[in-house]
Structures are given as structure tokens and as C-alpha cells.
Design an enzyme around this catalytic site. Structure first.
Site, PDB file in Angstrom:
ATOM      1  CG  ASP A  82      62.819  37.062 -20.164  1.00 45.56           C
ATOM      2  OD1 ASP A  82      61.616  37.379 -20.095  1.00 45.56           O
ATOM      3  OD2 ASP A  82      63.558  37.403 -21.105  1.00 45.56           O
ATOM      4  CG  ASP A  85      60.942  42.965 -24.413  1.00 46.47           C
ATOM      5  OD1 ASP A  85      61.704  43.123 -23.441  1.00 46.47           O
ATOM      6  OD2 ASP A  85      60.636  41.846 -24.868  1.00 46.47           O
TER       7      ASP A  85
END
Ligand code: DGJ
Length: 744
Positions: free
Chosen positions: A479, A549
Site C-alpha cells: 500500500d 477503495d
């Protein structure tokens, strides 16, 4: 197929069955003139008849010659300042402060195949006869510098790749202020510029507008390719559609700051420039050193946007992604992020893994919160050791337990980040990117590590390696949750600070390379707060990317449709999540959530233990369905059929390479009452093959399905008596149509 060279006239023709790209050396100045890029034309001994020279009021390079203005000559790699006033492909400042360059043709080199780029991701070949490479070597006498322009043409793909390299052959350093990867001067401006725009949770939205005079561009200055723009643009003929007409695609294999720009000049020439963003970039090139640009992948299609996308999909799937996972079946995963956020312990996450395993899911991924003392986002990034309060047996113990279930285990890292509340910061406060005497801006309470320093990369590698060595880890989610601010590196001289962003991303690539070298069987999924770094550069290391997301099925229609412009389905991370959805609060049926997620890598992101028995049964069926069809979904040709940016409906489909099978996804956001007869025209089928649809008795020829279409209404033939029990239309509805060739 390949490259033909007219030595006498110094003309170069790169071609395959579909594409021609022609340029030549200018007779007096020895710069490179572009003659043609587009649909394949026949080879001629000379293309000098394509040269265009008009006398115009302008500045000319040679005295008494009124046709030597570079402003009116289409060029391969233009510079600024000697008669061309448009934005240049390169700019270099030397030790007297001059930025005039004059790279003249010296010679060419040609070879079969394609060489890798030093330290940079790039497309490749597996067999030398897949492609041919031409290198044009130019030299600037004053600067004492060599410029090497590399071109590769693939023999069976409509692809030409380009990059440039500068070598300092003199005794003085000079500064590269701009070094594009590709520059193309197209002869007219009758195009729409198509690109992907967005923000966090709504990445990859398609934008298209007609070219206008002047500069139009997309870019990143954020340290990552970014949620806002993707390093891609296409020029599409105004009349071109998804299936017909000319499209030129430009995709940069790079994950840092980029620029993709079109400048339309007063004579309607459209100059496309793609490369590292010159804003905030300078590179000091010391004697004997060289600077290599990233690679630009240019695709020409005369089969519309679908044709362009399919070329990118195949190339990126087969010759950009590499290693163990390239051709392997991707596991169906479950990720605990939206199920638990930071609030979990071993029992809770193992419970999720156990239930997921019973339903057929193959990989459990433990997301953020397993390390340091990370119960929220205020601490611990950089301290990559287990929080024993949550995980008394460590990652080692948990991964072992998951492994014993017969399931794979994956782990989340955010390697490039540091929180101030960490041992890492206590020991190395100077590793955080910041500018002396200036504020340090945070994003989600975190700061960015200076990956331009090799010792930082090495330290993070060591920490990750310690966990990886002792645990059973098959997958890493990497990430990156914030962009870079106050960019400055204490390891660089004052006149090198413009190198920081590029050196940072080179450091990221180095860490990936080190990890892949030691752990070649680990599947990496890249992520940057969702799709903040969904680019071809990342795909070279991480075969899949967490697209957004936003896991809402309706939002995902646009996000996945947009990313399909460039990226293959097996790169597009897509999960079924819970309802109400965590980003938009919408309640979509679990069938629709899966019907969207199938067109990607497929997985789940919810607390599966909390689903009703009925929904768990549905999950089991969905998992079985995906397993049965993932080969087709991940290797077939993808077609966009109905555009979610234009209507209430979306449709897309995948056709197997042998055209014997296809899967169509059809989605309708809001229900409509008492509709007209509605048909969906399919694509890519064999017109002469007979197909069954969803196993029904009736069968349809490919030409019928493509020209008349599938009936989308409920079909009440022979069951009119079911009128009162009929299904009413519902919001967020979707259908899958499974086509199989009927063997007679
Ligand atoms: C952002 C990612 O996109 C999410 O999937 C999740 O991993 C969080 N970061 C964790 O902090």
C-alpha cells in the site's frame, strides 16, 4: 515485418501487418523528421515524396533557405530554441547556462528482440523474433553528449515502444530539465483526447474532449502516478467508436510524476509528448553518466477503442507482467480490512479465514493493523514487527494455522511510510522526507520515507525479510496511502534536488526487485489508497492492483470500465463487500456485487462469518462459478458494450480466444417500469458459430447475437400464466449471460 532502412536517404520504416512508422534524417541539419505513423502502408524504396515544405514567415535554420524552420517540420525528438517554439521533447542546460541543443544523427543500430531498461520497468520479449529494435544514435558536439532514441516494434502486436537515453561524453556536468519518453507530431487535430481522471474512491473515470489549439495535458506532481490522472492518453478520431475508427494510445510504464500532453499548433499539427513530468525535475548528469527515460508504449488501432484496449491488455498480460504469477491462476482472496479495520485479534481473523475456506476461498489476506501498536492510524508504520497483543503467535503462527487449513496467507505492508510514533523514527528521524526549516505535512498521520536513499530501502527490505523468512506468506498487498510533500533529500546536493522524485520511485522499484528476487513465488498486489498508483510500471512488479477503495458495485462499474481502457481484467483488483456499502451506503444485491467483481481479480472484503446462511451459500456458488470461469475471464478478449458514463446501463463481455465461450455482464442501475423491448448487441463472437445462452434450449448464431442482440426483457413465451408471480424490476439489477458453442 520489421524495420527497413534506406541507407542512402537515411529513411527508417518500422512496420508490421497493421502499423507503419516512418522517419528520416534531415539532409542539412541531421535532425530527425517524422514522416508517418498510422495504418500499415506498403514499403517504398524511398519515402521522400512524403516530405512537406511550405514557405512561411518564420525563422529558419539555414541562411537563404526558407524551408528550414523546425516549427514546420514534424520531428522525432524536438528541442526548443532553434526555430521551433513548441513545447520540446527534451531540454538540457549546460555549464554556461545555455539550453540550446543540437543532436545530430550519427548512426543507427538494429537488432532482433528487445533489451531490458536499466532499473526501470518495461515490456519485454521472450523470443528474439517477437520484435525488432532500432536505436538511433545522435551527438551534440557542443554539449559532448550522446542521445540514443530506441524504438521497438512488435511483429504481431500493434505496438511500438519508445524511450530515450542521454550519455555525458564530455568533461563537464550538465542538467537535463526535460527528457520525454516519446514525442509524436501528428499531421492534424481532428481527434478527441481520451484519458482517465479521478480522485480517491472514484478513480479511472473516462474523460474525452475534442482537441483545441494550444496545450492540453494531464500530469502528476504528487510522487505517484496518482488517483487524479493515469499515465495514459488516447487520441481518437472524432468519428471513431468502441469498435471502429482510428485511435492512437500512449501509455507510460512509470509510477512517478508524469506528463502526457498534446499541443495543437496554428497549423493543426498535434504534438503528443509523454514522459517524466519536467515540472520539479532536473537531473545533473556528470561526465560518463547516462540518464534513461521510462518507456512509452504506443498502440495504433483502426478498430476503435476496444481494439486499442485489447492490444494493451494482451501486451501487459503477456509481456509486462512477468515471473511466477504471469500465467498462473490467480487465487480468490478474502481481505479483512472492511470486515475489521484495526479492531481484530488472531481469533477473529482466523474465524474469517476458516469460514472463507469452507466456502472455497483460497487466500486470506491480513490487512493494516498487525504490527507495532497500530490500533488506529496514529502510529507504527515503519515498525514491521507483530503486535503480540493482537497476534500472540505472531504472523508466523497465524500463517501456519491458515496454511494448515489448506489456504494461502497474504499480508499487508506499507513499506514507503513512517509514523513519528515508531522505533524507526526514534532511530532515523532523518529518513523522513522533509525540507530543512519547513513544516512537515502529514497525510493520515504518516510521513514518507526517503526511498532515494539506498540505506532506507535496504533497512525496510531487512524488516520485511525477517517476517517473510519465518512465515508462510504467498501474497503481499503493498500500500501507499499518501503523496509526497516538502520533497527534499539530504543525500542530494542542492543542484540535484530535482532528482528526488525520480530517485524515490527508482528506490521503490529496487525494493520490489529485491523482494521478487528472494521470493519469486509471492504474488504482489499494489495499492495506493486504492488506485493511486495503478500504472504499467507497477504491473511489472505487482501483477494486480487494488483498483479503488470504493467497493460499491455501482461505483465500480465506472471505475472498472475506465481502467479497462488500458489494463487487463487479471490486473484489476475487485472484491465483493458488505451492505450498506462503506463508501456510499448503498445496498446492492449480493448477486450484482459479484457480477461486477467477476470482471477483475475477484475476492471478498467483508466479515463472512456475519453473513446469513443463505448468503454464505450464495458466496459458495459464486466462488465455484468464478473458479470454473476464471481462465476465460482472465485470458479472453474483453469488449466494452454499454458505457456507464453515458447511461443507466453498463455492459461488457469476455470472449475466449477460440470464440467457443463468452461471458456477458449486463447491469442496470435504476429499474424502469414497463420497458420497451431491449436488446444488447454482443461483440467478438464467431458469426458462424451457434451458441447457447445460459444453457437454454434455444440457440443463436454469432451473427445474430452481434447484429440483433440478446433480449434483455423477461421472456414470458409459454409462461404467460406466471404474470402475477413475475419478477418486478429492481434497482441495481444485473445479469450474466453465459454463452457456449453448441456442438451439433
Ligand atoms: C488503503 C487501502 O486501499 C485499503 O484497502 C486498506 O489497505 C487501507 N489502506 C489500510 O490502511
Amino acid at each position: 515485418m520489421g524495420i527497413k532502412i534506406n541507407q542512402e536517404n537515411k529513411e527508417f520504416h518500422l512496420y508490421n501487418k497493421e502499423v507503419s512508422y516512418i522517419f528520416r534524417v534531415l539532409e542539412k541539419s541531421y535532425q530527425l523528421e517524422q514522416l508517418y505513423y498510422g495504418k500499415r502502408i506498403r514499403h517504398r524504396d524511398s519515402f521522400s515524396h512524403l516530405i512537406e515544405r511550405e514557405v512561411r514567415p518564420s525563422c529558419n535554420m539555414f541562411e537563404y533557405d526558407h524551408t528550414s524552420s523546425l516549427e514546420h517540420i514534424k520531428q522525432e525528438y524536438p528541442s526548443y530554441g532553434t526555430t521551433d517554439y513548441r513545447y520540446p521533447a527534451h531540454m538540457i542546460t549546460n555549464n554556461i547556462g545555455s539550453s540550446i541543443t543540437n543532436f545530430k544523427y550519427v548512426r543507427y543500430e538494429m537488432e532482433e528482440g528487445k533489451k531490458p531498461l536499466d532499473g526501470l520497468p518495461a515490456t519485454y520479449v521472450e523470443h528474439q523474433d517477437e520484435a525488432d529494435t532500432l536505436r538511433i544514435i545522435l551527438f551534440d558536439q557542443v554539449l559532448q553528449a550522446t542521445l540514443i532514441l530506441s524504438y521497438t516494434i512488435y511483429n504481431h502486436r500493434n505496438v511500438i515502444t519508445r524511450h530515450a537515453k542521454f550519455v555525458n561524453e564530455g568533461n563537464e556536468a550538465f542538467f537535463i530539465n526535460n527528457a520525454m519518453s516519446a514525442s509524436v507530431d501528428l499531421p492534424d487535430d481532428q481527434y478527441e483526447m481520451v484519458h482517465l481522471n479521478g480522485a480517491w474512491a472514484r478513480e479511472g473515470h473516462i474523460e474525452a474532449h475534442k482537441l483545441t489549439k494550444g496545450i492540453q495535458s494531464i500530469y502528476s506532481s504528487r510522487g505517484a502516478s496518482s488517483h487524479v490522472h493515469n499515465p495514459f492518453l488516447a487520441l481518437k478520431r472524432l468519428s471513431a467508436t468502441e469498435d471502429h475508427g482510428e485511435v492512437y494510445g500512449f501509455s507510460l510504464v512509470y509510477s512517478g510524476n508524469f506528463l502526457a500532453q498534446v499541443e495543437v499548433d496554428p497549423y493543426s499539427v498535434s504534438r503528443v509528448l509523454v514522459g517524466i513530468n519536467p515540472f520539479q525535475f532536473t537531473w545533473r548528469l556528470n561526465p560518463t553518466q547516462s540518464f534513461q527515460t521510462p518507456e512509452c508504449v504506443m498502440v495504433y488501432s483502426d478498430q476503435g477503442l476496444n481494439g486499442m484496449s485489447q492490444t494493451y491488455h494482451q501486451l501487459y498480460r503477456e509481456r509486462l507482467v512477468r515471473g511466477f504469477w504471469r500465467d498462473r491462476t490467480r487465487p480468490i482472496l478474502i481481505n479483512n480490512w472492511e470486515a475489521t479495520y484495526f479492531d481484530f485479534d488472531e481469533e477473529k481473523v482466523f474465524g474469517i479465514a476458516e469460514t472463507a475456506h469452507q466456502l472455497g476461498i483460497e487466500l486470506f489476506v491480513l490487512d493494516d493493523g498487525w504490527f507495532g501498536k497500530r490500533d488506529d492510524d496514529t502510529s507504527s508504520l515503519g515498525d514491521w514487527f507483530e503486535d503480540r497483543k493482537k497476534l500472540p503467535n505472531g504472523i508466523e503462527g497465524l500463517s501456519e494455522k491458515v496454511d494448515q487449513l489448506g489456504m494461502k496467507f497474504g499480508l499487508w505492508f506499507e513499506p514507503e511510510m513512517i509514523c513519528k510514533d515508531t522505533t524507526l523514527y526514534e532511530q532515523h528521524p532523518d529518513w523522513l522526507i522533509s525540507t530543512p526549516n519547513r513544516r512537515e505535512s502529514h497525510g493520515r498521520n504518516q510521513f514518507v520515507l526517503d526511498f532515494s536513499k539506498s540505506e532506507v530501502v535496504e533497512h525496510i527490505f531487512q524488516q520485511m525479510d525477517t517476517i517473510l523468512e519465518k512465515s508462510k506468506i504467498s501474497y503481499i498487498k503493498w500500500d501507499m496511502n499518501r503523496y509526497i510533500t516538502e520533497a527534499y533529500s539530504t543525500s542530494l546536493d542542492a543542484d540535484q534536488q530535482g532528482e528526488m522524485f525520480h530517485r524515490y520511485i527508482l528506490g521503490v522499484y529496487q525494493l520490489y526487485e529485491k523482494l521478487i528476487e528472494k521470493y519469486p513465488n509471492i504474488l504482489f498486489e499494489s495499492c495506493a489508497g486504492g488506485g493511486g498508483r495503478f500504472d504499467p510500471g507497477m504491473l511489472y512488479y505487482a501483477p494486480q492492483t487494488w483498483t479503488s477503495d470504493d467497493t460499491d458495485a455501482v461505483e465500480r462499474l465506472k471505475i472498472q470500465y475506465g481502467h479497462s481502457m488500458v489494463y487487463p481484467l487479471n490486473a484489476i483488483g475487485s472484491h465483493v463487500s458488505t451492505i450498506p456499502n462503506h463508501q456510499v451506503g448503498r445496498r446492492t444485491p449480493i448477486e450484482t456485487r459479484a457480477n461486477v467483481a467477476y470482471f477483475g481479480t475477484f475476492g471478498y472484503e467483508l466479515d463472512i462469518t456475519k453473513l446469513t446462511e443463505e448468503d454464505q451459500q450464495k458466496v459458495k456458488e459464486q466462488v465455484a462459478f468464478f473458479k470454473a470461469n476464471r481462465h476465460l475471464l482472465h485470458t479472453g478478449d474483453f469488449y466494452r458494450l454499454l458505457n456507464p458514463f453515458e447511461s443507466n446501463e453498463t455492459a461488457w463481455m469476455v470472449v475466449s480466444q477460440d470464440q467457443k465461450e463468452a461471458i456477458v455482464g449486463y447491469y442496470k442501475v435504476l429499474a424502469k417500469p414497463n420497458e420497451k423491448y431491449n436488446r444488447l448487441k454482443l461483440n467478438g463472437l464467431d458469426p458462424n458459430k451457434l451458441y447457447t445462452v445460459n444453457g437454454r434450449n434455444s440457440s443463436h448464431y454469432g451473427d445474430e447475437l452481434m447484429n440483433i442482440g440478446i433480449l434483455l426483457n423477461q421472456d414470458y413465451t409459454d409462461r404467460a400464466d406466471e404474470y402475477w408471480q413475475r419478477d418486478h424490476p429492481k434497482d441495481y439489477d444485473s445479469n450474466l449471460f453465459i454463452l457456449k458453442e453448441k456442438t451439433r
